[in-house]
Design an enzyme around this catalytic site. Sequence first.
Site, PDB file in Angstrom:
ATOM      1  N   GLU A   1       0.891  -1.212   0.191  1.00 19.10           N
ATOM      2  CA  GLU A   1       0.104  -0.217  -0.042  1.00 19.10           C
ATOM      3  C   GLU A   1       0.855   1.156   0.164  1.00 19.10           C
ATOM      4  O   GLU A   1       0.613   2.140   0.878  1.00 19.10           O
ATOM      5  CB  GLU A   1      -1.064  -0.078   1.292  1.00 19.10           C
ATOM      6  CG  GLU A   1      -1.844  -1.246   1.218  1.00 19.10           C
ATOM      7  CD  GLU A   1      -2.826  -1.211   2.501  1.00 19.10           C
ATOM      8  OE1 GLU A   1      -2.766  -0.630   3.015  1.00 19.10           O
ATOM      9  OE2 GLU A   1      -3.250  -2.448   2.565  1.00 19.10           O
TER      10      GLU A   1
ATOM     11  N   GLU B   1      -6.273 -11.093  -0.515  1.00 13.66           N
ATOM     12  CA  GLU B   1      -6.934 -10.858   0.614  1.00 13.66           C
ATOM     13  C   GLU B   1      -8.437 -10.888   0.414  1.00 13.66           C
ATOM     14  O   GLU B   1      -9.042  -9.972   0.724  1.00 13.66           O
ATOM     15  CB  GLU B   1      -6.572  -9.524   1.136  1.00 13.66           C
ATOM     16  CG  GLU B   1      -4.898  -9.216   1.226  1.00 13.66           C
ATOM     17  CD  GLU B   1      -4.438  -8.159   2.221  1.00 13.66           C
ATOM     18  OE1 GLU B   1      -5.176  -7.282   2.700  1.00 13.66           O
ATOM     19  OE2 GLU B   1      -3.245  -7.650   1.919  1.00 13.66           O
TER      20      GLU B   1
HETATM   21  O1  G3I Z   1      -2.516  -8.663  19.225  1.00 15.68           O
HETATM   22  C1  G3I Z   1      -3.308  -7.429  19.752  1.00 15.68           C
HETATM   23  C2  G3I Z   1      -3.999  -7.623  21.211  1.00 15.68           C
HETATM   24  O2  G3I Z   1      -2.919  -7.990  22.069  1.00 15.68           O
HETATM   25  C3  G3I Z   1      -4.720  -6.589  21.602  1.00 15.68           C
HETATM   26  O3  G3I Z   1      -5.512  -6.785  22.941  1.00 15.68           O
HETATM   27  C4  G3I Z   1      -5.879  -6.177  20.478  1.00 15.68           C
HETATM   28  C5  G3I Z   1      -6.487  -4.755  20.921  1.00 15.68           C
HETATM   29  O4  G3I Z   1      -5.792  -3.822  21.036  1.00 15.68           O
HETATM   30  O5  G3I Z   1      -5.028  -5.628  19.366  1.00 15.68           O
HETATM   31  C6  G3I Z   1      -4.289  -6.808  18.822  1.00 15.68           C
HETATM   32  O6  G3I Z   1      -3.786  -6.577  17.742  1.00 15.68           O
HETATM   33  C7  G3I Z   1      -4.698  -6.425  16.444  1.00 15.68           C
HETATM   34  C8  G3I Z   1      -4.320  -7.160  15.436  1.00 15.68           C
HETATM   35  O7  G3I Z   1      -4.878  -6.945  14.265  1.00 15.68           O
HETATM   36  C9  G3I Z   1      -4.434  -8.491  15.711  1.00 15.68           C
HETATM   37  O8  G3I Z   1      -5.647  -8.865  15.913  1.00 15.68           O
HETATM   38  C10 G3I Z   1      -4.413  -4.805  16.027  1.00 15.68           C
HETATM   39  O9  G3I Z   1      -4.788  -3.921  17.076  1.00 15.68           O
HETATM   40  C11 G3I Z   1      -5.344  -4.813  14.904  1.00 15.68           C
HETATM   41  O10 G3I Z   1      -4.738  -3.211  14.401  1.00 15.68           O
HETATM   42  C12 G3I Z   1      -4.897  -5.585  13.846  1.00 15.68           C
HETATM   43  O11 G3I Z   1      -5.573  -5.634  12.612  1.00 15.68           O
HETATM   44  C13 G3I Z   1      -4.951  -5.992  11.496  1.00 15.68           C
HETATM   45  C14 G3I Z   1      -4.707  -5.003  10.306  1.00 15.68           C
HETATM   46  O12 G3I Z   1      -4.476  -5.413   9.112  1.00 15.68           O
HETATM   47  C15 G3I Z   1      -3.740  -3.702  11.107  1.00 15.68           C
HETATM   48  O13 G3I Z   1      -2.575  -4.479  10.791  1.00 15.68           O
HETATM   49  C16 G3I Z   1      -6.081  -7.009  10.964  1.00 15.68           C
HETATM   50  O14 G3I Z   1      -6.156  -7.875  11.888  1.00 15.68           O
HETATM   51  C17 G3I Z   1      -5.809  -7.391   9.554  1.00 15.68           C
HETATM   52  O15 G3I Z   1      -6.694  -8.322   8.924  1.00 15.68           O
HETATM   53  C18 G3I Z   1      -5.381  -6.355   8.572  1.00 15.68           C
HETATM   54  O16 G3I Z   1      -5.039  -6.812   7.422  1.00 15.68           O
HETATM   55  C19 G3I Z   1      -4.693  -5.925   6.486  1.00 15.68           C
HETATM   56  C20 G3I Z   1      -3.584  -6.505   5.563  1.00 15.68           C
HETATM   57  O17 G3I Z   1      -2.442  -6.544   6.538  1.00 15.68           O
HETATM   58  C21 G3I Z   1      -3.271  -5.194   4.541  1.00 15.68           C
HETATM   59  N1  G3I Z   1      -4.123  -5.055   3.721  1.00 15.68           N
HETATM   60  C22 G3I Z   1      -5.405  -4.355   4.398  1.00 15.68           C
HETATM   61  C23 G3I Z   1      -5.920  -5.721   5.525  1.00 15.68           C
HETATM   62  C24 G3I Z   1      -6.932  -5.007   6.328  1.00 15.68           C
HETATM   63  O18 G3I Z   1      -6.604  -3.934   6.850  1.00 15.68           O
END
Ligand code: G3I
Length: 353
Positions: free
Chosen positions: A153, A259
């Site tokens: 991205e 995805e």
């Molecule tokens: O692991 C922590 C946990 O310890 C904590 O309690 C919780 C609440 O704050 O957060 C958890 O981390 C989260 C993580 O996902 C694991 O669940 C992050 O806050 C959250 O921001 C993260 O979101 C991910 C997002 O990317 C940001 O990285 C989504 O699961 C994931 O599906 C999403 O995937 C992205 C691709 O990498 C790139 N393309 C877009 C896609 C959707 O945004």
Amino acid sequence: MRLFPFFSSLGLLLVMIISNGLDSPEPRLRSVANFPVGVAVSPQRLAQTDYAQTVGSEFSSLTAENVMKPQYIWAAEREYDFSAGDSVVAFAENHSQQIHGHTLVWHMMKPTWLRNTIESYDSATLENLLRDYIQSVVKHYQGKVISWDVVNEAIASEGNGMRNSFYHQKLGDDYVARCHQYAREADPDALLFYNDYDVVANPEKLKTILAMVDDFQARNIPIDGIGLQMHIGLDFSLDQFQHALEEVSSRNLKVHLSEVDIRANPDGKSDGLTEEAAQKQRELMADIVRIYSQLPEKNKFAITFWGLRDSDSWLTQHTGHSQWPLPFDENYGKKPMYQGFLEGLEGNQTKLD
Ligand code: G3I
């Protein structure tokens, strides 16, 4: 010798076979498709028996949804923690699945220490740190991870030029090309992808990415494929999809539908997956798979779902509503969307597994 027990056991066996039928085992996505079918996973969910059984039997490719991102690996300037990513790789190896690495460089999910120190780095220092990170990660997974989303991205959401991320601000327009070079130096065999969203829906973004590809190819900057994320809705344009696949494959690149999820509740007004929406997901899935299947073999890489079950989807938190976007329901039941995938394969699959 008393023959009765023998014949009674034989009879029981025959009854069991007839009642159970000699139906062939139910089809599995990984066995029916003539290209890898992937799913984004997490170590926590892989620790759940039913989840692991479904992932292991249905899919031939894995992507770590989060644990191979910088936030999870890049512990300090030159300290790396591969433990979570290694657990996903171990599962894949135990289930004869390929691993797609996601992602080396992304403006989001920065490790906290980097977020707090980035302004203190001059460009040369950040470039050296980023190169060392990329090459350490790629070398760690060399021979295990067959492909990488090198930069995720990096194009502006609107599609007109580079995203003004801190990497772009500090390292300039050409940082994406240099990241590809660093990754190639670390593992000459890994396939290098550029991955982005809305590439099909936004012609401007597709045009900008294609221009970047043309520039890379003119300068011998290594790139092997484009990841089209495919976070889509029921209004997805198949014509634009066909066009995007033609443009990417005409540049001799692989296409990864990286995805895939299909929102079924964009306005958030549904409190359940309606039959109509489920059938629309099924038809759209079938059309997408059918169009993708028609790519030349050398341009196919994989179709990867961004999660296994509707309840696993990032979209629930992202949109604030259930979107029922994935091929399995929360009880691991196959949804019409799953059947649509199989229907899209009809007529052009050869057993892969
Ligand atoms: O692991 C922590 C946990 O310890 C904590 O309690 C919780 C609440 O704050 O957060 C958890 O981390 C989260 C993580 O996902 C694991 O669940 C992050 O806050 C959250 O921001 C993260 O979101 C991910 C997002 O990317 C940001 O990285 C989504 O699961 C994931 O599906 C999403 O995937 C992205 C691709 O990498 C790139 N393309 C877009 C896609 C959707 O945004």
